[in-house]
Enzyme design. Sequence first.
Site, PDB file in Angstrom:
ATOM      1  N   ARG A  58       0.817  -1.217   0.000  1.00  0.00           N
ATOM      2  CA  ARG A  58       0.000   0.000   0.000  1.00  0.00           C
ATOM      3  C   ARG A  58       0.850   1.266   0.000  1.00  0.00           C
ATOM      4  NH1 ARG A  58      -2.824  -3.672   3.073  1.00  0.00           N
ATOM      5  NH2 ARG A  58      -2.010  -2.799   4.985  1.00  0.00           N
ATOM      6  N   GLU A  95       7.308  -9.672  15.781  1.00  0.00           N
ATOM      7  CA  GLU A  95       6.934 -10.138  17.121  1.00  0.00           C
ATOM      8  C   GLU A  95       7.290 -11.613  17.291  1.00  0.00           C
ATOM      9  OE1 GLU A  95       3.081 -10.179  20.110  1.00  0.00           O
ATOM     10  OE2 GLU A  95       2.890  -9.340  18.098  1.00  0.00           O
TER      11      GLU A  95
END
Length: 171
Positions: A58, A95
């Site tokens: 994007r 993460e």
Amino acid sequence: MNIKDHIRSIPDFPKPGILFYDISTLLAHPNAWAETIDCMAEAIQPWTPTKLIGIESRGFLLAAPLALKLGLGFVMLRKKGKLPGSVESHQYALEYGTDTIEIQSDAVNSNDRVVILDDLLATGGTMEAAIQLIRNQGATVAGAACIIELTFLDGRSKVSCPLETLITYDE
């Protein structure tokens, strides 16, 4: 015009507990999209970039028309294995696990001042990885910019360059 009025939120996407901020409704509204590009151009022009870098995918939607408007070159920063030719890579921590971003080896050089663009800043990990990759190529990172910032995730604290965002969400 309030750009935020043209962004829809979708609960539980891409997984339960995530509230996804969808810019497809912004892109579908030509006046709101034009306003977004104009506001972003005004925000980054003081940094006097020579090229704009869009983070897949994007970020491409923001960086390409903005580069055209400002008369600058546009460079794609992509996921591993998506660019042809010689590339430079940067691996960074997620993460759980790692990811890799790449740029074509000849896309930027030490004479370039770049602004890195993406649609959204969340934790800041991808943006900071992009900054490090560009710096490793010898270019100056003049700044970074996003349409949306999720302030509650404090991604701004990880970004090691000036950062502009057009709208924020605090929860």
